[in-house]
Design an enzyme around this catalytic site. Structure first.
Site, PDB file in Angstrom:
ATOM      1  N   ASN A   1      -2.177  -0.393  -9.741  1.00 18.96           N
ATOM      2  CA  ASN A   1      -0.909  -0.880  -9.183  1.00 18.96           C
ATOM      3  C   ASN A   1      -0.079  -1.450 -10.333  1.00 18.96           C
ATOM      4  O   ASN A   1      -0.324  -2.563 -10.784  1.00 18.96           O
ATOM      5  CB  ASN A   1      -1.213  -1.954  -8.124  1.00 18.96           C
ATOM      6  CG  ASN A   1       0.035  -2.605  -7.568  1.00 18.96           C
ATOM      7  OD1 ASN A   1       1.146  -2.112  -7.788  1.00 18.96           O
ATOM      8  ND2 ASN A   1      -0.138  -3.706  -6.848  1.00 18.96           N
ATOM      9  N   TRP A   2       0.887  -0.654 -10.768  1.00 15.38           N
ATOM     10  CA  TRP A   2       1.688  -1.085 -11.930  1.00 15.38           C
ATOM     11  C   TRP A   2       2.716  -2.141 -11.558  1.00 15.38           C
ATOM     12  O   TRP A   2       3.376  -2.703 -12.427  1.00 15.38           O
ATOM     13  CB  TRP A   2       2.381   0.126 -12.562  1.00 15.38           C
ATOM     14  CG  TRP A   2       1.452   1.020 -13.348  1.00 15.38           C
ATOM     15  CD1 TRP A   2       0.084   0.879 -13.478  1.00 15.38           C
ATOM     16  CD2 TRP A   2       1.808   2.181 -14.106  1.00 15.38           C
ATOM     17  NE1 TRP A   2      -0.414   1.886 -14.277  1.00 15.38           N
ATOM     18  CE2 TRP A   2       0.623   2.692 -14.673  1.00 15.38           C
ATOM     19  CE3 TRP A   2       3.017   2.833 -14.360  1.00 15.38           C
ATOM     20  CZ2 TRP A   2       0.617   3.836 -15.488  1.00 15.38           C
ATOM     21  CZ3 TRP A   2       3.009   3.973 -15.163  1.00 15.38           C
ATOM     22  CH2 TRP A   2       1.827   4.467 -15.719  1.00 15.38           C
ATOM     23  N   LYS A   3       2.909  -2.365 -10.260  1.00 15.37           N
ATOM     24  CA  LYS A   3       3.913  -3.340  -9.795  1.00 15.37           C
ATOM     25  C   LYS A   3       5.275  -3.031 -10.438  1.00 15.37           C
ATOM     26  O   LYS A   3       5.606  -1.866 -10.622  1.00 15.37           O
ATOM     27  CB  LYS A   3       3.426  -4.767 -10.070  1.00 15.37           C
ATOM     28  CG  LYS A   3       2.025  -5.012  -9.478  1.00 15.37           C
ATOM     29  CD  LYS A   3       1.617  -6.454  -9.492  1.00 15.37           C
ATOM     30  CE  LYS A   3       0.219  -6.600  -8.901  1.00 15.37           C
ATOM     31  NZ  LYS A   3      -0.239  -7.979  -8.828  1.00 15.37           N
TER      32      LYS A   3
ATOM     33  N   HIS B   1       1.032  -5.485   0.518  1.00 15.62           N
ATOM     34  CA  HIS B   1       0.594  -6.298  -0.623  1.00 15.62           C
ATOM     35  C   HIS B   1       1.065  -7.741  -0.428  1.00 15.62           C
ATOM     36  O   HIS B   1       2.159  -7.971   0.084  1.00 15.62           O
ATOM     37  CB  HIS B   1       1.155  -5.726  -1.922  1.00 15.62           C
ATOM     38  CG  HIS B   1       0.490  -6.307  -3.128  1.00 15.62           C
ATOM     39  ND1 HIS B   1       0.766  -7.571  -3.576  1.00 15.62           N
ATOM     40  CD2 HIS B   1      -0.472  -5.822  -3.938  1.00 15.62           C
ATOM     41  CE1 HIS B   1       0.007  -7.829  -4.638  1.00 15.62           C
ATOM     42  NE2 HIS B   1      -0.751  -6.783  -4.873  1.00 15.62           N
TER      43      HIS B   1
ATOM     44  N   GLU C   1       2.290  -9.758  -2.347  1.00 19.72           N
ATOM     45  CA  GLU C   1       3.572 -10.053  -2.993  1.00 19.72           C
ATOM     46  C   GLU C   1       4.750  -9.617  -2.131  1.00 19.72           C
ATOM     47  O   GLU C   1       5.897  -9.956  -2.425  1.00 19.72           O
ATOM     48  CB  GLU C   1       3.611  -9.384  -4.382  1.00 19.72           C
ATOM     49  CG  GLU C   1       2.680 -10.105  -5.352  1.00 19.72           C
ATOM     50  CD  GLU C   1       2.199  -9.266  -6.524  1.00 19.72           C
ATOM     51  OE1 GLU C   1       2.718  -8.159  -6.729  1.00 19.72           O
ATOM     52  OE2 GLU C   1       1.256  -9.729  -7.212  1.00 19.72           O
TER      53      GLU C   1
ATOM     54  N   GLU D   1      -7.859  -8.381  -1.012  1.00 16.90           N
ATOM     55  CA  GLU D   1      -7.354  -9.075  -2.190  1.00 16.90           C
ATOM     56  C   GLU D   1      -7.082 -10.540  -1.859  1.00 16.90           C
ATOM     57  O   GLU D   1      -6.012 -10.867  -1.330  1.00 16.90           O
ATOM     58  CB  GLU D   1      -6.035  -8.442  -2.648  1.00 16.90           C
ATOM     59  CG  GLU D   1      -6.129  -7.003  -3.045  1.00 16.90           C
ATOM     60  CD  GLU D   1      -4.990  -6.626  -3.984  1.00 16.90           C
ATOM     61  OE1 GLU D   1      -5.289  -6.215  -5.109  1.00 16.90           O
ATOM     62  OE2 GLU D   1      -3.825  -6.772  -3.608  1.00 16.90           O
TER      63      GLU D   1
ATOM     64  N   GLY E   1      -3.855 -11.873 -10.235  1.00 18.20           N
ATOM     65  CA  GLY E   1      -3.131 -12.218 -11.457  1.00 18.20           C
ATOM     66  C   GLY E   1      -3.491 -13.566 -12.044  1.00 18.20           C
ATOM     67  O   GLY E   1      -2.782 -14.085 -12.903  1.00 18.20           O
TER      68      GLY E   1
ATOM     69  N   SER F   1      -7.731  -9.787 -10.176  1.00 23.84           N
ATOM     70  CA  SER F   1      -8.296 -10.060 -11.501  1.00 23.84           C
ATOM     71  C   SER F   1      -9.512  -9.199 -11.835  1.00 23.84           C
ATOM     72  O   SER F   1     -10.487  -9.682 -12.425  1.00 23.84           O
ATOM     73  CB  SER F   1      -8.610 -11.555 -11.641  1.00 23.84           C
ATOM     74  OG  SER F   1      -7.428 -12.322 -11.532  1.00 23.84           O
TER      75      SER F   1
ATOM     76  N   GLY G   1      -4.267  -4.554 -10.889  1.00 24.29           N
ATOM     77  CA  GLY G   1      -2.899  -4.820 -11.314  1.00 24.29           C
ATOM     78  C   GLY G   1      -2.827  -4.920 -12.834  1.00 24.29           C
ATOM     79  O   GLY G   1      -2.750  -3.911 -13.538  1.00 24.29           O
ATOM     80  N   GLY G   2      -2.885  -6.144 -13.344  1.00 26.70           N
ATOM     81  CA  GLY G   2      -2.703  -6.405 -14.777  1.00 26.70           C
ATOM     82  C   GLY G   2      -3.523  -5.518 -15.693  1.00 26.70           C
ATOM     83  O   GLY G   2      -3.007  -4.986 -16.685  1.00 26.70           O
TER      84      GLY G   2
END
Ligand code: PGA
Length: 256
Positions: A10-12, A96, A98, A170, A176, A217, A238-239
């Site tokens: 997930n590159w966001k 998600h 976010e 999640e 993150g 994470s 993600g990250g």
């Protein structure tokens, strides 16, 4: 039942410029393309989806979007409909944190249910995200909250379609932050609350078919411990999906 693991990047809101997305993809393409034993999905920003549809076509990597509206078209400025995505990508991340009520887009359970049904109608595979926040976790409300999110998301979704969905558990406090859930806790919540709720709605067969990921994470260092858990069928990353080391993470996910 053997469920094939699935790893989703997930590159966001990163790497959304065509040149930077391509430069990064060149670093990971051949490494990822050699990996067998795990389904791989990249979810880049919408601005590069068409470019990635072409780039990924000759590879074993699938493409996903990060959101879709429930309507097919209309007066929804800035939104993307599932009709626009169908034929471009195979997967779509929905719900998600976010974007949920806690995030920037105020999405409710009802909105996520409508999005899930619309995505399925148009042949997209939803990657449904859910998970508790820190207060809920500390108050011992995780299981009730997560199973409630599952029930809300799958309201009026028929069993055969539900079985094809991907769910990502999640915990919000793990996203993150560098503080992942413990693999044992993720395994317990997925087994008890996610599959437990699915089993109540659809029966044990469907509950055992749905692939459920852990997200929050995830790194090359901890992926193997999550993959070793019987209820965890992969990860939503993600990250760590924005670094060339994602190839190593994927290798380790496939090795289990
Ligand atoms: P993270 O994000 O891997 O950076 O924690 C996961 C996610 O939000 O899907």
């Amino acid at each position: 039942m053997a469920r094939r693991p699935i790893l989703v990047a997930n590159w966001k809101m990163n790497l959304g410029r065509s040149d930077e997305a391509l430069a990064f993809f060149r670093k990971i393409r051949s490494g990822l393309n050699e990996i067998k034993g795990v389904d791989l999905v990249i979810c880049p920003p919408t601005t590069v989806l068409h470019q990635f549809a072409e780039l990924l076509a000759p590879t074993r990597i699938a493409l996903g979007a990060q959101n879709a509206h429930w309507e097919e078209q209309g007066a929804h400025t800035g939104e993307i409909s599932p009709v626009m995505l169908a034929g471009v990508c195979q997967y779509v991340i929905l719900g998600h944190s976010e974007r949920r009520a806690t995030g920037s887009n105020q999405e409710t359970d009802e909105a996520i249910n409508r999005k899930l049904k619309a995505a399925l109608t148009h042949g997209l595979t939803p990657i449904l995200c859910l998970g508790e926040n820190l207060e809920q976790n500390r108050a011992g409300q995780t299981d009730a909250f997560v199973s409630g999110q599952v029930r809300a998301a799958f309201q009026d979704v028929e069993a055969s379609l539900a079985a094809s969905c991907i769910i990502a558990y999640e915990p919000i406090w793990a996203i993150g932050t560098g503080e992942s859930a413990s693999p044992a806790d993720a395994n317990r919540v997925i087994g008890l609350s996610v599959r437990g709720a699915l089993a109540e709605i659809y029966g044990e067969d469907v509950a055992q078919q749905v692939r459920v990921q852990y997200g929050g994470s995830v790194t090359p260092e901890n992926i193997s411990a999550f993959m070793a858990m019987p209820e965890v069928d992969g990860a939503l990353v993600g990250g760590a999906s924005l670094k060339p080391q994602f190839v190593e993470l994927a290798r380790r996910a496939a090795a289990d």
